[in-house]
Design a protein around this motif. Structure first.
Motif, PDB file in Angstrom:
ATOM      1  N   VAL A   8       0.859  -1.195   0.000  1.00 48.94           N
ATOM      2  CA  VAL A   8       0.000   0.000   0.000  1.00 48.94           C
ATOM      3  C   VAL A   8       0.893   1.242   0.000  1.00 48.94           C
ATOM      4  CG1 VAL A   8      -1.925   1.194   1.112  1.00 48.94           C
ATOM      5  CG2 VAL A   8      -1.684  -1.300   1.361  1.00 48.94           C
ATOM      6  N   GLY A   9       0.795   2.034  -1.062  1.00 49.70           N
ATOM      7  CA  GLY A   9       1.597   3.258  -1.186  1.00 49.70           C
ATOM      8  C   GLY A   9       2.698   3.076  -2.207  1.00 49.70           C
ATOM      9  N   GLY A  11       5.113   5.217  -3.268  1.00 52.24           N
ATOM     10  CA  GLY A  11       6.244   6.145  -3.220  1.00 52.24           C
ATOM     11  C   GLY A  11       7.515   5.327  -3.414  1.00 52.24           C
ATOM     12  N   ALA A  13       9.415   3.970  -1.218  1.00 48.35           N
ATOM     13  CA  ALA A  13       9.473   2.808  -0.321  1.00 48.35           C
ATOM     14  C   ALA A  13       8.626   1.669  -0.877  1.00 48.35           C
ATOM     15  CB  ALA A  13       8.997   3.199   1.083  1.00 48.35           C
ATOM     16  N   LYS A  33      -3.551   5.625  -4.095  1.00 47.85           N
ATOM     17  CA  LYS A  33      -4.765   6.386  -4.409  1.00 47.85           C
ATOM     18  C   LYS A  33      -4.576   7.271  -5.639  1.00 47.85           C
ATOM     19  CE  LYS A  33      -4.600   8.340  -0.300  1.00 47.85           C
ATOM     20  NZ  LYS A  33      -4.554   9.276   0.857  1.00 47.85           N
ATOM     21  N   ASN A  50      17.009  14.588  -5.058  1.00 52.44           N
ATOM     22  CA  ASN A  50      18.247  14.212  -4.362  1.00 52.44           C
ATOM     23  C   ASN A  50      18.011  12.810  -3.785  1.00 52.44           C
ATOM     24  OD1 ASN A  50      19.896  15.558  -1.377  1.00 52.44           O
ATOM     25  ND2 ASN A  50      20.590  14.041  -2.866  1.00 52.44           N
ATOM     26  N   ASN A 131      -7.918   3.873  -2.851  1.00 48.03           N
ATOM     27  CA  ASN A 131      -7.651   4.491  -1.553  1.00 48.03           C
ATOM     28  C   ASN A 131      -7.937   3.429  -0.498  1.00 48.03           C
ATOM     29  OD1 ASN A 131      -7.330   6.114   0.613  1.00 48.03           O
ATOM     30  ND2 ASN A 131      -8.830   7.653   0.008  1.00 48.03           N
ATOM     31  N   VAL A 132      -6.905   2.925   0.119  1.00 49.82           N
ATOM     32  CA  VAL A 132      -7.058   1.786   1.040  1.00 49.82           C
ATOM     33  C   VAL A 132      -7.479   2.301   2.420  1.00 49.82           C
ATOM     34  CG1 VAL A 132      -5.844  -0.145   2.134  1.00 49.82           C
ATOM     35  CG2 VAL A 132      -5.354   0.461  -0.252  1.00 49.82           C
ATOM     36  N   ALA A 143       3.306   1.279   3.117  1.00 50.22           N
ATOM     37  CA  ALA A 143       4.330   2.281   2.734  1.00 50.22           C
ATOM     38  C   ALA A 143       3.610   3.566   2.330  1.00 50.22           C
ATOM     39  CB  ALA A 143       5.177   1.732   1.583  1.00 50.22           C
ATOM     40  N   TYR A 149       2.706  17.612   2.821  1.00 53.95           N
ATOM     41  CA  TYR A 149       2.314  17.762   1.418  1.00 53.95           C
ATOM     42  C   TYR A 149       1.154  16.803   1.107  1.00 53.95           C
ATOM     43  CZ  TYR A 149       6.021  20.959  -0.065  1.00 53.95           C
ATOM     44  OH  TYR A 149       6.813  22.050  -0.219  1.00 53.95           O
ATOM     45  N   ALA A 319       5.722  20.754   5.473  1.00 49.80           N
ATOM     46  CA  ALA A 319       7.028  20.156   5.792  1.00 49.80           C
ATOM     47  C   ALA A 319       7.520  19.243   4.680  1.00 49.80           C
ATOM     48  CB  ALA A 319       6.927  19.372   7.095  1.00 49.80           C
ATOM     49  N   GLU A 349       8.521   6.500   5.144  1.00 49.22           N
ATOM     50  CA  GLU A 349       8.280   7.603   6.078  1.00 49.22           C
ATOM     51  C   GLU A 349       7.161   7.331   7.074  1.00 49.22           C
ATOM     52  OE1 GLU A 349       8.417  11.353   3.913  1.00 49.22           O
ATOM     53  OE2 GLU A 349       7.472  12.352   5.606  1.00 49.22           O
ATOM     54  N   ASN A 361      16.555  11.099   3.488  1.00 48.03           N
ATOM     55  CA  ASN A 361      15.165  10.658   3.683  1.00 48.03           C
ATOM     56  C   ASN A 361      14.717   9.735   2.565  1.00 48.03           C
ATOM     57  OD1 ASN A 361      14.079  11.883   6.212  1.00 48.03           O
ATOM     58  ND2 ASN A 361      14.964  13.698   5.254  1.00 48.03           N
ATOM     59  N   ALA A 365      13.638   5.634   2.693  1.00 48.76           N
ATOM     60  CA  ALA A 365      12.496   4.995   2.020  1.00 48.76           C
ATOM     61  C   ALA A 365      12.991   3.796   1.199  1.00 48.76           C
ATOM     62  CB  ALA A 365      11.766   6.001   1.137  1.00 48.76           C
TER      63      ALA A 365
HETATM   64  C1  LIG Z   1       8.790  19.139  -1.684  1.00 47.11           C
HETATM   65  C2  LIG Z   1       9.570  17.952  -1.178  1.00 47.11           C
HETATM   66  C3  LIG Z   1      10.873  17.774  -1.583  1.00 47.11           C
HETATM   67  C4  LIG Z   1      11.624  16.681  -1.098  1.00 47.11           C
HETATM   68  N1  LIG Z   1      12.894  16.518  -1.551  1.00 47.11           N
HETATM   69  C5  LIG Z   1      13.621  15.478  -1.083  1.00 47.11           C
HETATM   70  C6  LIG Z   1      14.924  15.228  -1.614  1.00 47.11           C
HETATM   71  O1  LIG Z   1      15.377  15.856  -2.570  1.00 47.11           O
HETATM   72  N2  LIG Z   1      15.641  14.204  -1.047  1.00 47.11           N
HETATM   73  C7  LIG Z   1      15.143  13.431  -0.019  1.00 47.11           C
HETATM   74  O2  LIG Z   1      15.849  12.554   0.460  1.00 47.11           O
HETATM   75  N3  LIG Z   1      13.877  13.601   0.426  1.00 47.11           N
HETATM   76  C8  LIG Z   1      13.112  14.586  -0.087  1.00 47.11           C
HETATM   77  N4  LIG Z   1      11.824  14.733   0.350  1.00 47.11           N
HETATM   78  C9  LIG Z   1      11.266  13.731   1.295  1.00 47.11           C
HETATM   79  C10 LIG Z   1      10.835  12.481   0.532  1.00 47.11           C
HETATM   80  O3  LIG Z   1      10.025  12.859  -0.569  1.00 47.11           O
HETATM   81  C11 LIG Z   1      10.050  11.518   1.417  1.00 47.11           C
HETATM   82  O4  LIG Z   1      10.779  11.242   2.584  1.00 47.11           O
HETATM   83  C12 LIG Z   1       9.753  10.217   0.649  1.00 47.11           C
HETATM   84  O5  LIG Z   1       8.950  10.493  -0.473  1.00 47.11           O
HETATM   85  C13 LIG Z   1       9.058   9.175   1.531  1.00 47.11           C
HETATM   86  O6  LIG Z   1       8.827   8.052   0.727  1.00 47.11           O
HETATM   87  P1  LIG Z   1       7.660   7.018   1.067  1.00 47.11           P
HETATM   88  O7  LIG Z   1       7.639   6.029  -0.047  1.00 47.11           O
HETATM   89  O8  LIG Z   1       7.786   6.545   2.446  1.00 47.11           O
HETATM   90  O9  LIG Z   1       6.306   7.887   1.030  1.00 47.11           O
HETATM   91  P2  LIG Z   1       5.663   8.816  -0.108  1.00 47.11           P
HETATM   92  O10 LIG Z   1       6.618   9.195  -1.140  1.00 47.11           O
HETATM   93  O11 LIG Z   1       4.974   9.888   0.649  1.00 47.11           O
HETATM   94  O12 LIG Z   1       4.577   7.851  -0.798  1.00 47.11           O
HETATM   95  C14 LIG Z   1       3.479   7.347  -0.081  1.00 47.11           C
HETATM   96  C15 LIG Z   1       2.374   6.974  -1.070  1.00 47.11           C
HETATM   97  O13 LIG Z   1       1.337   6.325  -0.362  1.00 47.11           O
HETATM   98  C16 LIG Z   1       0.090   6.695  -0.925  1.00 47.11           C
HETATM   99  N5  LIG Z   1      -0.954   6.521   0.089  1.00 47.11           N
HETATM  100  C17 LIG Z   1      -1.042   7.085   1.305  1.00 47.11           C
HETATM  101  N6  LIG Z   1      -2.118   6.630   1.957  1.00 47.11           N
HETATM  102  C18 LIG Z   1      -2.731   5.758   1.112  1.00 47.11           C
HETATM  103  C19 LIG Z   1      -3.899   4.954   1.227  1.00 47.11           C
HETATM  104  N7  LIG Z   1      -4.651   4.938   2.335  1.00 47.11           N
HETATM  105  N8  LIG Z   1      -4.253   4.190   0.167  1.00 47.11           N
HETATM  106  C20 LIG Z   1      -3.504   4.185  -0.976  1.00 47.11           C
HETATM  107  N9  LIG Z   1      -2.386   4.903  -1.107  1.00 47.11           N
HETATM  108  C21 LIG Z   1      -2.004   5.681  -0.077  1.00 47.11           C
HETATM  109  C22 LIG Z   1       0.283   8.140  -1.323  1.00 47.11           C
HETATM  110  O14 LIG Z   1      -0.616   8.516  -2.334  1.00 47.11           O
HETATM  111  C23 LIG Z   1       1.754   8.172  -1.750  1.00 47.11           C
HETATM  112  O15 LIG Z   1       1.854   8.028  -3.157  1.00 47.11           O
HETATM  113  C24 LIG Z   1      11.044  15.788  -0.159  1.00 47.11           C
HETATM  114  C25 LIG Z   1       9.722  15.968   0.232  1.00 47.11           C
HETATM  115  C26 LIG Z   1       8.978  17.029  -0.267  1.00 47.11           C
HETATM  116  C27 LIG Z   1       7.542  17.193   0.168  1.00 47.11           C
END
Ligand SMILES: Cc1cc2nc3c(=O)[nH]c(=O)nc-3n(C[C@H](O)[C@H](O)[C@H](O)COP(=O)(O)OP(=O)(O)OC[C@H]3O[C@@H](n4cnc5c(N)ncnc54)[C@H](O)[C@@H]3O)c2cc1C
Length: 378
Positions: A8-9, A11, A13, A33, A50, A131-132, A143, A149, A319, A349, A361, A365
């Motif tokens: 789920v998710g 990104g 990760a 979603k 980055n 959307n889970v 994930a 944001y 943030a 995250e 960060n 992930a």
């Molecule tokens: C503007 C900005 C710039 C950044 N720049 C950097 C950078 O350059 N370098 C760096 O190291 N970090 C950066 N970061 C931080 C980095 O983007 C995050 O730490 C990273 O994306 C986390 O990855 P993730 O896969 O855990 O979650 P996310 O990338 O947040 O992905 C989570 C996904 O889960 C989905 N989701 C959530 N809930 C549900 C649900 N209930 N059902 C279905 N889907 C769901 C969301 O739609 C999303 O697509 C930045 C963040 C922002 C906001």
């Protein structure tokens, strides 16, 4: 029958977890979603992404203020070098910049997203838009990201799924975020960009806004900021106090008959002159030639360490990273599996780990995603 897993998710990760699980023979359904994976990833690093930091594990962990030990295993198995190798193998040329920050050479975050999507479809991952709202049949890798944001889809909804499975969620708060201030330093200076200034010895760029301070240098400093702390800015990091004082002596001699507030224009942007003089307790209406040594020294002191009172961080929605989330001590660090619920894994995250700026960060992930994808059903 192939073993199944729902991730789920989508990104970084979730994508990395899906790729690894699918390469291990799992039938992987990746759910998000959004219409397409990687919505937040596309805006990272101002669209340049980055993606990691080309450093060793000790240096990495020095940039993780809390729960760093939890990451040790995941980082050892998927260190920054491995992430770089992964993207190069997927055809993405990388470049290492200041502070060992790694970016795609093209300067396009899209290339990173495309590489992850390519690897996922090559491994046979199926993508489903949904959307889970309740935990799917196990095994599941959650994930869903943090809560910053929220328009990118990471709205904190995953915390409810984790809580329902018996997990403790540390209340999310903003990290890497603009800082709010009503200090005289920002009065009349909104919109001003300050290049080559320093905070805590780190030189960079900051921005004065209507509500306070922002820009890369401030975002970096915000992850270390605690309530009650001031931000102390060195406006002339390239000059020692003695050199700056000698520069002012020269300027004041050249511009003797001018008002002090005009004579300082050679060393300070105009909007900053009134607050700097106020902080130095020097009247702006005196002439440059009337400025005595003590007053000049006080101006130098303020320019080398301008103390700006901060009222708070900007809200979590603004943030870059969320601090807080699913408690790390409730997750097995080798496989990212829940200690509360067999077959439930976490990545990215959503877990209560966050790092300073520099690509750490996104690497968290990637490496926790890798550990979850390798750990599911193991
Ligand atoms: C503007 C900005 C710039 C950044 N720049 C950097 C950078 O350059 N370098 C760096 O190291 N970090 C950066 N970061 C931080 C980095 O983007 C995050 O730490 C990273 O994306 C986390 O990855 P993730 O896969 O855990 O979650 P996310 O990338 O947040 O992905 C989570 C996904 O889960 C989905 N989701 C959530 N809930 C549900 C649900 N209930 N059902 C279905 N889907 C769901 C969301 O739609 C999303 O697509 C930045 C963040 C922002 C906001």
């Amino acid at each position: 029958m192939p073993k199944r897993v729902t991730v789920v998710g989508a990104g970084p990760a979730g994508l990395m977890a899906s790729i690894q699980a699918a390469r291990r023979g799992f039938d992987v359904t990746l759910t998000d979603k959004n219409d397409r994976p990687g919505k937040k990833l596309l805006i990272t690093g101002k669209g340049r992404c980055n993606i990691t930091n080309d450093c060793d594990i000790d240096t990495f962990l020095a940039n993780v203020p809390r729960n760093g030990r939890f990451l040790y295993g995941a980082l050892s198995r998927f260190p920054p070098r491995e992430a770089m190798r992964f993207f190069r193998e997927e055809g993405v040329a990388l470049t290492v910049e200041r502070g060992r920050r790694v970016f795609p050479e093209s300067g396009k975050a899209r290339d990173i997203v495309d590489a992850l999507c390519r690897a996922a479809s090559a491994a046979g991952v199926s993508y489903v838009k949904a959307n889970v709202r309740s935990l799917p049949a196990l095994p599941v890798i959650l994930a869903t990201g943090g809560a910053s944001y929220p328009h990118t889809g990471s709205d904190g909804g995953g915390y409810a799924l984790a809580s329902a499975a018996g997990h403790t969620v540390t209340p999310p708060e903003a990290s890497i975020v603009p800082l709010l201030s009503r200090d005289i330093f920002i009065e009349g200076a909104a919109g001003l960009t300050l290049k080559n200034v320093a905070i805590d010895g780190e030189v960079g760029e900051m921005l004065i806004t209507h509500t306070g301070l922002s820009g890369p240098l401030i975002l970096g400093a915000s992850a270390r900021w605690r309530k009650g702390d001031d931000i102390v800015i060195d406006l002339k990091p390239g000059l020692s106090r003695e050199q700056l004082d000698a520069r002012l002596v020269r300027d004041f001699a050249l511009r003797g008959p001018q008002l002090l507030s005009n004579a300082l224009r050679g060393v300070l942007p105009a909007p900053l002159i009134p607050p700097i003089l106020a902080k130095a307790e020097v009247a702006p209406g005196i002439k440059a030639c009337e400025t005595d040594k003590q007053a000049r020294r006080r101006i130098v002191d303020v320019m080398k360490a301008a103390r700006v009172a901060i009222t708070d961080k900007a809200p979590l929605s603004e943030a870059i990273v969320t601090r807080g989330g699913v408690r790390a001590d409730e997750i097995k660090p080798a496989t990212m599996e829940s200690k509360k619920q067999d077959g439930l894994h976490f990545a990215g995250e959503i877990i209560d780990v966050d790092a300073y700026t520099g690509g750490y960060n996104l690497h968290i992930a990637l490496c926790t995603g890798y550990a979850a994808g390798m750990g599911v059903g193991a």
